[in-house]
Design a protein around this motif. Structure first.
Motif, PDB file in Angstrom:
ATOM      1  N   ILE A  74       0.860  -1.178   0.000  1.00  0.00           N
ATOM      2  CA  ILE A  74       0.000   0.000   0.000  1.00  0.00           C
ATOM      3  C   ILE A  74       0.898   1.230   0.000  1.00  0.00           C
ATOM      4  O   ILE A  74       1.774   1.369   0.864  1.00  0.00           O
ATOM      5  CB  ILE A  74      -0.923   0.020   1.233  1.00  0.00           C
ATOM      6  CG1 ILE A  74      -1.809  -1.228   1.240  1.00  0.00           C
ATOM      7  CG2 ILE A  74      -1.774   1.296   1.251  1.00  0.00           C
ATOM      8  CD1 ILE A  74      -2.585  -1.427   2.518  1.00  0.00           C
ATOM      9  N   PHE A  75       0.681   2.098  -0.990  1.00  0.00           N
ATOM     10  CA  PHE A  75       1.451   3.329  -1.097  1.00  0.00           C
ATOM     11  C   PHE A  75       0.550   4.499  -0.727  1.00  0.00           C
ATOM     12  O   PHE A  75      -0.522   4.658  -1.312  1.00  0.00           O
ATOM     13  CB  PHE A  75       1.955   3.533  -2.534  1.00  0.00           C
ATOM     14  CG  PHE A  75       2.860   2.428  -3.014  1.00  0.00           C
ATOM     15  CD1 PHE A  75       4.213   2.460  -2.730  1.00  0.00           C
ATOM     16  CD2 PHE A  75       2.353   1.371  -3.740  1.00  0.00           C
ATOM     17  CE1 PHE A  75       5.052   1.445  -3.183  1.00  0.00           C
ATOM     18  CE2 PHE A  75       3.180   0.356  -4.195  1.00  0.00           C
ATOM     19  CZ  PHE A  75       4.526   0.389  -3.911  1.00  0.00           C
ATOM     20  N   GLU A  76       0.972   5.308   0.235  1.00  0.00           N
ATOM     21  CA  GLU A  76       0.185   6.474   0.626  1.00  0.00           C
ATOM     22  C   GLU A  76       0.205   7.537  -0.465  1.00  0.00           C
ATOM     23  O   GLU A  76      -0.765   8.247  -0.666  1.00  0.00           O
ATOM     24  CB  GLU A  76       0.725   7.074   1.920  1.00  0.00           C
ATOM     25  CG  GLU A  76       0.474   6.210   3.128  1.00  0.00           C
ATOM     26  CD  GLU A  76       1.007   6.853   4.393  1.00  0.00           C
ATOM     27  OE1 GLU A  76       0.926   8.085   4.524  1.00  0.00           O
ATOM     28  OE2 GLU A  76       1.501   6.111   5.252  1.00  0.00           O
ATOM     29  N   ASP A  77       1.313   7.644  -1.180  1.00  0.00           N
ATOM     30  CA  ASP A  77       1.453   8.667  -2.207  1.00  0.00           C
ATOM     31  C   ASP A  77       2.128   8.055  -3.438  1.00  0.00           C
ATOM     32  O   ASP A  77       3.302   8.303  -3.696  1.00  0.00           O
ATOM     33  CB  ASP A  77       2.270   9.844  -1.670  1.00  0.00           C
ATOM     34  CG  ASP A  77       2.205  11.061  -2.584  1.00  0.00           C
ATOM     35  OD1 ASP A  77       1.278  11.143  -3.401  1.00  0.00           O
ATOM     36  OD2 ASP A  77       3.092  11.920  -2.480  1.00  0.00           O
ATOM     37  N   PRO A  94      -2.978   7.721  -3.531  1.00  0.00           N
ATOM     38  CA  PRO A  94      -2.925   6.459  -2.794  1.00  0.00           C
ATOM     39  C   PRO A  94      -3.178   5.277  -3.740  1.00  0.00           C
ATOM     40  O   PRO A  94      -4.035   5.354  -4.621  1.00  0.00           O
ATOM     41  CB  PRO A  94      -4.055   6.587  -1.773  1.00  0.00           C
ATOM     42  CG  PRO A  94      -4.298   8.048  -1.648  1.00  0.00           C
ATOM     43  CD  PRO A  94      -3.990   8.630  -2.994  1.00  0.00           C
ATOM     44  N   GLU A  95      -2.414   4.186  -3.556  1.00  0.00           N
ATOM     45  CA  GLU A  95      -2.618   3.022  -4.406  1.00  0.00           C
ATOM     46  C   GLU A  95      -2.243   1.743  -3.675  1.00  0.00           C
ATOM     47  O   GLU A  95      -1.512   1.761  -2.702  1.00  0.00           O
ATOM     48  CB  GLU A  95      -1.857   3.142  -5.722  1.00  0.00           C
ATOM     49  CG  GLU A  95      -0.362   3.298  -5.611  1.00  0.00           C
ATOM     50  CD  GLU A  95       0.281   3.555  -6.963  1.00  0.00           C
ATOM     51  OE1 GLU A  95       0.870   2.609  -7.512  1.00  0.00           O
ATOM     52  OE2 GLU A  95       0.206   4.692  -7.459  1.00  0.00           O
ATOM     53  N   VAL A  96      -2.805   0.631  -4.166  1.00  0.00           N
ATOM     54  CA  VAL A  96      -2.553  -0.691  -3.615  1.00  0.00           C
ATOM     55  C   VAL A  96      -2.052  -1.564  -4.755  1.00  0.00           C
ATOM     56  O   VAL A  96      -2.644  -1.579  -5.836  1.00  0.00           O
ATOM     57  CB  VAL A  96      -3.838  -1.309  -3.005  1.00  0.00           C
ATOM     58  CG1 VAL A  96      -3.547  -2.677  -2.413  1.00  0.00           C
ATOM     59  CG2 VAL A  96      -4.432  -0.389  -1.952  1.00  0.00           C
ATOM     60  N   ASN A  97      -0.965  -2.301  -4.521  1.00  0.00           N
ATOM     61  CA  ASN A  97      -0.396  -3.174  -5.532  1.00  0.00           C
ATOM     62  C   ASN A  97      -0.373  -4.612  -5.016  1.00  0.00           C
ATOM     63  O   ASN A  97       0.092  -4.868  -3.908  1.00  0.00           O
ATOM     64  CB  ASN A  97       1.029  -2.730  -5.884  1.00  0.00           C
ATOM     65  CG  ASN A  97       1.598  -3.529  -7.024  1.00  0.00           C
ATOM     66  OD1 ASN A  97       1.089  -3.487  -8.133  1.00  0.00           O
ATOM     67  ND2 ASN A  97       2.652  -4.276  -6.754  1.00  0.00           N
ATOM     68  N   PHE A  98      -0.906  -5.540  -5.802  1.00  0.00           N
ATOM     69  CA  PHE A  98      -0.888  -6.966  -5.492  1.00  0.00           C
ATOM     70  C   PHE A  98       0.072  -7.643  -6.459  1.00  0.00           C
ATOM     71  O   PHE A  98      -0.089  -7.507  -7.671  1.00  0.00           O
ATOM     72  CB  PHE A  98      -2.280  -7.594  -5.672  1.00  0.00           C
ATOM     73  CG  PHE A  98      -3.319  -7.052  -4.740  1.00  0.00           C
ATOM     74  CD1 PHE A  98      -3.621  -7.707  -3.560  1.00  0.00           C
ATOM     75  CD2 PHE A  98      -4.006  -5.889  -5.050  1.00  0.00           C
ATOM     76  CE1 PHE A  98      -4.593  -7.199  -2.710  1.00  0.00           C
ATOM     77  CE2 PHE A  98      -4.981  -5.376  -4.206  1.00  0.00           C
ATOM     78  CZ  PHE A  98      -5.269  -6.036  -3.026  1.00  0.00           C
ATOM     79  N   GLU A  99       1.051  -8.382  -5.937  1.00  0.00           N
ATOM     80  CA  GLU A  99       1.955  -9.171  -6.770  1.00  0.00           C
ATOM     81  C   GLU A  99       1.554 -10.631  -6.606  1.00  0.00           C
ATOM     82  O   GLU A  99       1.403 -11.119  -5.486  1.00  0.00           O
ATOM     83  CB  GLU A  99       3.402  -8.980  -6.328  1.00  0.00           C
ATOM     84  CG  GLU A  99       3.919  -7.576  -6.554  1.00  0.00           C
ATOM     85  CD  GLU A  99       5.367  -7.414  -6.123  1.00  0.00           C
ATOM     86  OE1 GLU A  99       6.117  -8.410  -6.103  1.00  0.00           O
ATOM     87  OE2 GLU A  99       5.734  -6.279  -5.801  1.00  0.00           O
ATOM     88  N   CYS A 123      -5.408   2.416  -8.124  1.00  0.00           N
ATOM     89  CA  CYS A 123      -5.210   3.798  -7.699  1.00  0.00           C
ATOM     90  C   CYS A 123      -6.501   4.286  -7.059  1.00  0.00           C
ATOM     91  O   CYS A 123      -7.579   4.134  -7.627  1.00  0.00           O
ATOM     92  CB  CYS A 123      -4.864   4.684  -8.896  1.00  0.00           C
ATOM     93  SG  CYS A 123      -3.297   4.257  -9.650  1.00  0.00           S
ATOM     94  N   LEU A 124      -6.397   4.883  -5.886  1.00  0.00           N
ATOM     95  CA  LEU A 124      -7.568   5.319  -5.129  1.00  0.00           C
ATOM     96  C   LEU A 124      -7.706   6.830  -5.258  1.00  0.00           C
ATOM     97  O   LEU A 124      -7.063   7.591  -4.542  1.00  0.00           O
ATOM     98  CB  LEU A 124      -7.427   4.902  -3.668  1.00  0.00           C
ATOM     99  CG  LEU A 124      -7.163   3.419  -3.450  1.00  0.00           C
ATOM    100  CD1 LEU A 124      -6.827   3.144  -2.004  1.00  0.00           C
ATOM    101  CD2 LEU A 124      -8.350   2.593  -3.912  1.00  0.00           C
ATOM    102  N   LYS A 125      -8.530   7.261  -6.193  1.00  0.00           N
ATOM    103  CA  LYS A 125      -8.811   8.676  -6.388  1.00  0.00           C
ATOM    104  C   LYS A 125     -10.238   8.806  -6.899  1.00  0.00           C
ATOM    105  O   LYS A 125     -11.004   7.867  -6.804  1.00  0.00           O
ATOM    106  CB  LYS A 125      -7.793   9.315  -7.338  1.00  0.00           C
ATOM    107  CG  LYS A 125      -7.680   8.641  -8.689  1.00  0.00           C
ATOM    108  CD  LYS A 125      -6.581   9.307  -9.488  1.00  0.00           C
ATOM    109  CE  LYS A 125      -6.550   8.775 -10.904  1.00  0.00           C
ATOM    110  NZ  LYS A 125      -5.588   9.449 -11.727  1.00  0.00           N
ATOM    111  N   SER A 126     -10.631   9.940  -7.445  1.00  0.00           N
ATOM    112  CA  SER A 126     -12.019  10.127  -7.856  1.00  0.00           C
ATOM    113  C   SER A 126     -12.419   9.245  -9.038  1.00  0.00           C
ATOM    114  O   SER A 126     -13.582   9.059  -9.311  1.00  0.00           O
ATOM    115  CB  SER A 126     -12.290  11.599  -8.190  1.00  0.00           C
ATOM    116  OG  SER A 126     -11.472  12.001  -9.258  1.00  0.00           O
TER     117      SER A 126
END
Length: 70
Positions: free
Chosen positions: A17-20, A25-30, A40-43
């Motif tokens: 999980i990346f705050e910036d 903000p984004e989440v990456n699954f490998e 990517c968590l945005k509008s």
């Protein structure tokens, strides 16, 4: 709702999980097969399943949407 059927049954190797991140903000699954799923968590939702075998990652599926319903 975005259904990601291609992810069912995959073995998760790592979740980060990346705050910036690049788009906020984004989440990456490998996954164990070498593919990655990035959200990517945005509008708007930007989510892609990629395979990185060195060099530029290959996009296997783009789940991105233009707007999140409110």
């Amino acid at each position: 709702m975005i259904e990601c059927k291609e992810l069912a049954g995959k073995v998760v190797r790592q979740v980060t999980i990346f705050e910036d991140g690049d788009c906020g903000p984004e989440v990456n699954f490998e996954f164990g097969d070498g593919s990655n799923f990035n959200v990517c968590l945005k509008s708007a939702i930007e989510a892609k399943l990629t395979l990185d075998e060195g060099g530029q990652p290959q996009v296997l599926k783009d789940y991105s949407s233009l707007d999140i319903p409110r």
